[in-house]
Design a protein around this motif. Structure first.
Motif, PDB file in Angstrom:
ATOM      1  N   PRO A   1      -0.465  16.489  -8.711  1.00  0.00           N
ATOM      2  CA  PRO A   1       0.909  16.869  -9.080  1.00  0.00           C
ATOM      3  C   PRO A   1       1.472  18.033  -8.270  1.00  0.00           C
ATOM      4  O   PRO A   1       2.689  18.216  -8.224  1.00  0.00           O
ATOM      5  N   ALA A   2       0.630  18.802  -7.602  1.00  0.00           N
ATOM      6  CA  ALA A   2       1.120  19.967  -6.872  1.00  0.00           C
ATOM      7  C   ALA A   2       1.679  19.609  -5.490  1.00  0.00           C
ATOM      8  O   ALA A   2       2.282  20.457  -4.840  1.00  0.00           O
ATOM      9  N   LEU A   3       1.502  18.372  -5.050  1.00  0.00           N
ATOM     10  CA  LEU A   3       1.992  17.978  -3.730  1.00  0.00           C
ATOM     11  C   LEU A   3       3.510  17.831  -3.727  1.00  0.00           C
ATOM     12  O   LEU A   3       4.101  17.338  -4.684  1.00  0.00           O
ATOM     13  N   SER A   4       4.115  18.243  -2.634  1.00  0.00           N
ATOM     14  CA  SER A   4       5.562  18.085  -2.503  1.00  0.00           C
ATOM     15  C   SER A   4       5.888  16.638  -2.147  1.00  0.00           C
ATOM     16  O   SER A   4       5.031  15.869  -1.701  1.00  0.00           O
TER      17      SER A   4
ATOM     18  N   MET B   1       0.831  -1.207   0.000  1.00  0.00           N
ATOM     19  CA  MET B   1       0.000   0.000   0.000  1.00  0.00           C
ATOM     20  C   MET B   1       0.862   1.252   0.000  1.00  0.00           C
ATOM     21  O   MET B   1       0.580   2.211  -0.714  1.00  0.00           O
ATOM     22  N   TYR B   2       1.934   1.244   0.775  1.00  0.00           N
ATOM     23  CA  TYR B   2       2.833   2.397   0.819  1.00  0.00           C
ATOM     24  C   TYR B   2       3.481   2.648  -0.545  1.00  0.00           C
ATOM     25  O   TYR B   2       3.520   3.783  -1.026  1.00  0.00           O
ATOM     26  N   ILE B   3       3.963   1.599  -1.178  1.00  0.00           N
ATOM     27  CA  ILE B   3       4.621   1.749  -2.483  1.00  0.00           C
ATOM     28  C   ILE B   3       3.627   2.241  -3.532  1.00  0.00           C
ATOM     29  O   ILE B   3       3.942   3.134  -4.325  1.00  0.00           O
ATOM     30  N   VAL B   4       2.418   1.683  -3.513  1.00  0.00           N
ATOM     31  CA  VAL B   4       1.397   2.098  -4.480  1.00  0.00           C
ATOM     32  C   VAL B   4       1.018   3.563  -4.261  1.00  0.00           C
ATOM     33  O   VAL B   4       0.895   4.333  -5.224  1.00  0.00           O
ATOM     34  N   LEU B   5       0.837   3.964  -3.019  1.00  0.00           N
ATOM     35  CA  LEU B   5       0.491   5.359  -2.747  1.00  0.00           C
ATOM     36  C   LEU B   5       1.615   6.311  -3.142  1.00  0.00           C
ATOM     37  O   LEU B   5       1.352   7.397  -3.655  1.00  0.00           O
ATOM     38  N   LYS B   6       2.868   5.911  -2.889  1.00  0.00           N
ATOM     39  CA  LYS B   6       3.994   6.774  -3.289  1.00  0.00           C
ATOM     40  C   LYS B   6       4.066   6.922  -4.800  1.00  0.00           C
ATOM     41  O   LYS B   6       4.562   7.919  -5.312  1.00  0.00           O
ATOM     42  N   TRP B   7       3.575   5.947  -5.533  1.00  0.00           N
ATOM     43  CA  TRP B   7       3.613   5.989  -6.990  1.00  0.00           C
ATOM     44  C   TRP B   7       2.396   6.710  -7.567  1.00  0.00           C
ATOM     45  O   TRP B   7       2.518   7.453  -8.536  1.00  0.00           O
ATOM     46  N   ILE B   8       1.215   6.511  -6.955  1.00  0.00           N
ATOM     47  CA  ILE B   8      -0.023   7.057  -7.518  1.00  0.00           C
ATOM     48  C   ILE B   8      -0.302   8.494  -7.081  1.00  0.00           C
ATOM     49  O   ILE B   8      -0.787   9.297  -7.892  1.00  0.00           O
TER      50      ILE B   8
ATOM     51  N   LEU C   1       5.190  15.836   1.561  1.00  0.00           N
ATOM     52  CA  LEU C   1       3.772  15.683   1.866  1.00  0.00           C
ATOM     53  C   LEU C   1       3.235  14.356   1.342  1.00  0.00           C
ATOM     54  O   LEU C   1       2.456  13.683   2.014  1.00  0.00           O
ATOM     55  N   VAL C   2       3.672  13.964   0.156  1.00  0.00           N
ATOM     56  CA  VAL C   2       3.268  12.659  -0.395  1.00  0.00           C
ATOM     57  C   VAL C   2       3.742  11.540   0.512  1.00  0.00           C
ATOM     58  O   VAL C   2       2.998  10.597   0.803  1.00  0.00           O
ATOM     59  N   SER C   3       4.959  11.632   0.986  1.00  0.00           N
ATOM     60  CA  SER C   3       5.502  10.609   1.876  1.00  0.00           C
ATOM     61  C   SER C   3       4.716  10.564   3.188  1.00  0.00           C
ATOM     62  O   SER C   3       4.409   9.478   3.689  1.00  0.00           O
ATOM     63  N   SER C   4       4.386  11.714   3.738  1.00  0.00           N
ATOM     64  CA  SER C   4       3.624  11.761   4.989  1.00  0.00           C
ATOM     65  C   SER C   4       2.229  11.168   4.818  1.00  0.00           C
ATOM     66  O   SER C   4       1.757  10.408   5.672  1.00  0.00           O
ATOM     67  N   ILE C   5       1.567  11.509   3.736  1.00  0.00           N
ATOM     68  CA  ILE C   5       0.240  10.967   3.470  1.00  0.00           C
ATOM     69  C   ILE C   5       0.310   9.458   3.283  1.00  0.00           C
ATOM     70  O   ILE C   5      -0.514   8.710   3.821  1.00  0.00           O
ATOM     71  N   ALA C   6       1.292   8.991   2.534  1.00  0.00           N
ATOM     72  CA  ALA C   6       1.432   7.558   2.290  1.00  0.00           C
ATOM     73  C   ALA C   6       1.684   6.805   3.587  1.00  0.00           C
ATOM     74  O   ALA C   6       1.082   5.753   3.828  1.00  0.00           O
ATOM     75  N   TRP C   7       2.564   7.320   4.441  1.00  0.00           N
ATOM     76  CA  TRP C   7       2.830   6.656   5.723  1.00  0.00           C
ATOM     77  C   TRP C   7       1.593   6.663   6.603  1.00  0.00           C
ATOM     78  O   TRP C   7       1.285   5.672   7.273  1.00  0.00           O
ATOM     79  N   GLY C   8       0.871   7.783   6.637  1.00  0.00           N
ATOM     80  CA  GLY C   8      -0.335   7.878   7.458  1.00  0.00           C
ATOM     81  C   GLY C   8      -1.393   6.876   7.048  1.00  0.00           C
ATOM     82  O   GLY C   8      -1.960   6.162   7.887  1.00  0.00           O
ATOM     83  N   VAL C   9      -1.665   6.798   5.750  1.00  0.00           N
ATOM     84  CA  VAL C   9      -2.659   5.849   5.254  1.00  0.00           C
ATOM     85  C   VAL C   9      -2.207   4.422   5.505  1.00  0.00           C
ATOM     86  O   VAL C   9      -3.009   3.549   5.878  1.00  0.00           O
ATOM     87  N   THR C  10      -0.927   4.161   5.332  1.00  0.00           N
ATOM     88  CA  THR C  10      -0.395   2.816   5.551  1.00  0.00           C
ATOM     89  C   THR C  10      -0.533   2.390   7.006  1.00  0.00           C
ATOM     90  O   THR C  10      -0.951   1.262   7.292  1.00  0.00           O
ATOM     91  N   ILE C  11      -0.219   3.263   7.922  1.00  0.00           N
ATOM     92  CA  ILE C  11      -0.321   2.926   9.344  1.00  0.00           C
ATOM     93  C   ILE C  11      -1.770   2.704   9.751  1.00  0.00           C
ATOM     94  O   ILE C  11      -2.080   1.754  10.477  1.00  0.00           O
ATOM     95  N   VAL C  12      -2.669   3.561   9.269  1.00  0.00           N
ATOM     96  CA  VAL C  12      -4.093   3.381   9.579  1.00  0.00           C
ATOM     97  C   VAL C  12      -4.596   2.058   9.022  1.00  0.00           C
ATOM     98  O   VAL C  12      -5.339   1.322   9.694  1.00  0.00           O
ATOM     99  N   MET C  13      -4.199   1.725   7.780  1.00  0.00           N
ATOM    100  CA  MET C  13      -4.620   0.465   7.178  1.00  0.00           C
ATOM    101  C   MET C  13      -4.070  -0.719   7.967  1.00  0.00           C
ATOM    102  O   MET C  13      -4.778  -1.699   8.206  1.00  0.00           O
ATOM    103  N   MET C  14      -2.815  -0.646   8.412  1.00  0.00           N
ATOM    104  CA  MET C  14      -2.218  -1.742   9.156  1.00  0.00           C
ATOM    105  C   MET C  14      -2.928  -1.937  10.496  1.00  0.00           C
ATOM    106  O   MET C  14      -3.233  -3.075  10.872  1.00  0.00           O
TER     107      MET C  14
END
Length: 68
Positions: free
Chosen positions: A42-45, A29-36, A48-61
């Motif tokens: 496209p305007a996200l830094s 999930m983390y790898i897919v979110l970092k890619w998608i 911020l993308v890394s933070s969002i991906a980690w947050g969603v991954t931890i919640v999912m886990m």
């Protein structure tokens, strides 16, 4: 801090196949979110993308741990 939590969790309970599947699903999930996410927003830094991906991954886990 997270290392001590994992060490304490691992010390009192042996890991099962379910635990390994949950961790693998979270990493996928983390790898897919970092890619998608950069393609969808496209305007996200990168930070911020890394933070969002980690947050969603931890919640999912956590959700998968409590659901199963």
């Amino acid at each position: 801090m997270p290392e001590t939590i994992l060490m304490r969790y691992g010390r009192y309970r042996n890991w099962t196949v379910k635990d390994f599947v949950i961790v693998c699903a979270a990493l996928v999930m983390y790898i897919v979110l970092k890619w998608i996410l950069p393609k969808i927003f496209p305007a996200l830094s990168h930070r911020l993308v890394s933070s969002i991906a980690w947050g969603v991954t931890i919640v999912m886990m956590i959700a998968l741990i409590f659901i199963t």
